[in-house]
Design a protein around this motif. Structure first.
Motif, PDB file in Angstrom:
ATOM      1  N   ARG A 168      12.863  48.233  50.281  1.00  0.00           N
ATOM      2  CA  ARG A 168      12.971  49.063  51.476  1.00  0.00           C
ATOM      3  C   ARG A 168      13.975  50.195  51.252  1.00  0.00           C
ATOM      4  O   ARG A 168      15.103  50.167  51.742  1.00  0.00           O
ATOM      5  N   SER A 169      13.561  51.197  50.509  1.00  0.00           N
ATOM      6  CA  SER A 169      14.461  52.299  50.191  1.00  0.00           C
ATOM      7  C   SER A 169      14.690  53.234  51.372  1.00  0.00           C
ATOM      8  O   SER A 169      15.654  54.012  51.371  1.00  0.00           O
TER       9      SER A 169
ATOM     10  N   MET B  95      20.354  41.919  50.369  1.00  0.00           N
ATOM     11  CA  MET B  95      21.101  43.177  50.322  1.00  0.00           C
ATOM     12  C   MET B  95      21.816  43.297  48.982  1.00  0.00           C
ATOM     13  O   MET B  95      22.537  42.375  48.583  1.00  0.00           O
TER      14      MET B  95
ATOM     15  N   SER C   2      26.441  45.266  56.160  1.00  0.00           N
ATOM     16  CA  SER C   2      25.195  45.976  55.842  1.00  0.00           C
ATOM     17  C   SER C   2      23.989  45.124  56.211  1.00  0.00           C
ATOM     18  O   SER C   2      22.985  45.645  56.713  1.00  0.00           O
TER      19      SER C   2
ATOM     20  N   ASP D 269      15.892  52.748  54.169  1.00  0.00           N
ATOM     21  CA  ASP D 269      17.120  52.462  54.909  1.00  0.00           C
ATOM     22  C   ASP D 269      18.386  52.807  54.138  1.00  0.00           C
ATOM     23  O   ASP D 269      19.489  52.619  54.648  1.00  0.00           O
ATOM     24  N   CYS D 270      18.250  53.302  52.910  1.00  0.00           N
ATOM     25  CA  CYS D 270      19.428  53.554  52.067  1.00  0.00           C
ATOM     26  C   CYS D 270      20.411  54.513  52.730  1.00  0.00           C
ATOM     27  O   CYS D 270      21.619  54.269  52.748  1.00  0.00           O
TER      28      CYS D 270
ATOM     29  N   ILE E  36      15.732  38.467  53.840  1.00  0.00           N
ATOM     30  CA  ILE E  36      16.406  39.755  53.680  1.00  0.00           C
ATOM     31  C   ILE E  36      17.465  39.617  52.595  1.00  0.00           C
ATOM     32  O   ILE E  36      18.310  38.731  52.657  1.00  0.00           O
TER      33      ILE E  36
ATOM     34  N   VAL F 288      20.974  46.126  58.993  1.00  0.00           N
ATOM     35  CA  VAL F 288      19.538  46.097  58.725  1.00  0.00           C
ATOM     36  C   VAL F 288      18.808  45.205  59.731  1.00  0.00           C
ATOM     37  O   VAL F 288      17.793  45.595  60.310  1.00  0.00           O
TER      38      VAL F 288
ATOM     39  N   TYR G  89      17.072  45.456  50.257  1.00  0.00           N
ATOM     40  CA  TYR G  89      17.722  46.645  50.798  1.00  0.00           C
ATOM     41  C   TYR G  89      18.951  46.986  49.967  1.00  0.00           C
ATOM     42  O   TYR G  89      19.512  46.134  49.275  1.00  0.00           O
ATOM     43  N   SER G  90      19.388  48.228  50.085  1.00  0.00           N
ATOM     44  CA  SER G  90      20.630  48.661  49.459  1.00  0.00           C
ATOM     45  C   SER G  90      21.053  49.976  50.095  1.00  0.00           C
ATOM     46  O   SER G  90      20.283  50.612  50.819  1.00  0.00           O
ATOM     47  N   HIS G  91      22.300  50.388  49.802  1.00  0.00           N
ATOM     48  CA  HIS G  91      22.743  51.717  50.230  1.00  0.00           C
ATOM     49  C   HIS G  91      22.436  52.753  49.155  1.00  0.00           C
ATOM     50  O   HIS G  91      22.667  53.938  49.366  1.00  0.00           O
TER      51      HIS G  91
ATOM     52  N   TYR H 143      12.357  41.074  51.476  1.00  0.00           N
ATOM     53  CA  TYR H 143      12.580  42.521  51.580  1.00  0.00           C
ATOM     54  C   TYR H 143      13.960  42.827  51.008  1.00  0.00           C
ATOM     55  O   TYR H 143      14.955  42.237  51.424  1.00  0.00           O
TER      56      TYR H 143
END
Length: 324
Positions: A256-257, A178, A124, A259-260, A176, A128, A216-218, A214
């Protein structure tokens, strides 16, 4: 020039836009991109490479098989991702990647260091970072492996993040992070305070490895939980951070939603079909149906989370070629 600086300087050399007049040259450029990606991140998968190169599943299968015949890479079966396998460099592939990237990679050609439990997280992160490269938003990047070498392989060093990218416009370094599990998000204030203290150490240091983080997550829910946890810590009367530090946390940590949906679709959706021209059409139809549902929901409710999900879903659709 230290190891991290060399990694940032050489990172885009072979993973940028691939274009050439003849198919033979395109094939060699794609091979170099795979070597650079796996060399930088130590491990990769067909889905990551397919998305980054923008080619069909059949084309990526042919590319991987050709590189296996040249003894540049090996593939290992796994249950830990939707591809049911991951890619490593052979000894020869490591030498080729070191030549391309102009640095010693400190890699092994076997799977002994691959933690399958964390594999989906690592892929993941790749997705990104490489997506930022495709969008030309970064001027360089370094993986967690590059940071580990820079920090003399201190695995518990608080300065470690999942990756570092350099903003293409401002030139600032961005960490970054995750989040692919719920373990550190909810009802864990003490752990979140330690993580914030780790970030602040870099924000406040003149020699910090990064200036922003930043996240990120799924899952949008994970990012929302973290954001609320930060807000509780800042609002608490017993907050360990000064007002200046609280402003720094709010300003320098971004969620950074958008990219979920992309991360979920490529890394977590086990129902995603991986090959066939009809598959793409089916995926597009499913995407448009889901988009229509979200648009209807957004117009009938005044829910900020739904609006964020809708914006992210549209962005994912553009990346996947389903929307103009």
């Amino acid at each position: 020039m230290n190891y991290l600086e060399r990694a940032l300087e050489s990172s885009l050399r072979h993973v940028g836009t691939i274009s050439a007049a003849d198919p033979g040259t395109v094939g060699l450029l794609r091979e170099s991109a795979v070597l650079a990606i796996v060399g930088t991140f130590r491990v990769s998968s067909k889905s990551v490479i397919q998305h980054h190169l923008g080619i069909s599943r059949e084309a990526v299968n042919k590319l991987i098989n050709r590189m296996k015949k040249k003894q540049l890479i090996v593939t290992h079966p796994t249950f830990a991702n939707t591809d049911n396998g991951y890619i490593l460099l052979t000894s020869r592939g490591i030498r080729e990647a070191e030549f391309l990237l102009n640095r010693e990679l400190h890699l092994r050609s076997d799977a002994s260091r691959i933690n399958e439990r964390n594999l989906i997280h690592d892929l993941s992160v790749q997705l990104v970072v490489l997506n930022l490269v495709k969008q030309k938003k970064v001027a360089g990047f370094a993986s967690e492996s590059d940071l580990a070498v820079t920090l003399e392989h201190r695995g518990n060093d608080p300065r470690l993040v999942d990756a570092i990218v350099v903003d293409a416009i401002t030139g600032v370094k961005i960490g970054i992070e995750m989040e692919t599990s719920n373990a550190k998000n909810k009802s864990n204030t003490n752990l979140r305070q330690k993580i914030l203290a780790k970030y602040l150490q870099e924000f406040e240091s003149p020699d910090g490895l990064y200036d922003f983080v930043y996240m990120y997550s799924h899952r949008q829910r994970f990012l929302t939980q973290i954001e609320k946890a930060h807000a509780r810590i800042i609002a608490s009367s017993q907050s360990p951070f000064s007002e200046t530090q609280q402003r720094t946390i709010t300003t320098c940590i971004k969620f950074r939603s958008s990219d979920c949906d992309l991360i979920y679709e490529l890394m977590f959706n086990s129902k995603r079909l991986l090959k066939g021209d009809k598959t793409k059409l089916n995926q597009k139809n499913d995407f448009l149906n889901k988009l229509a549902e979200l648009e209807k929901l957004a117009t009938t409710t005044d829910d900020r989370v739904i609006e964020i999900r809708l914006a992210g879903y549209r962005d994912a659709g553009r990346v996947l070629g389903f929307l103009e």
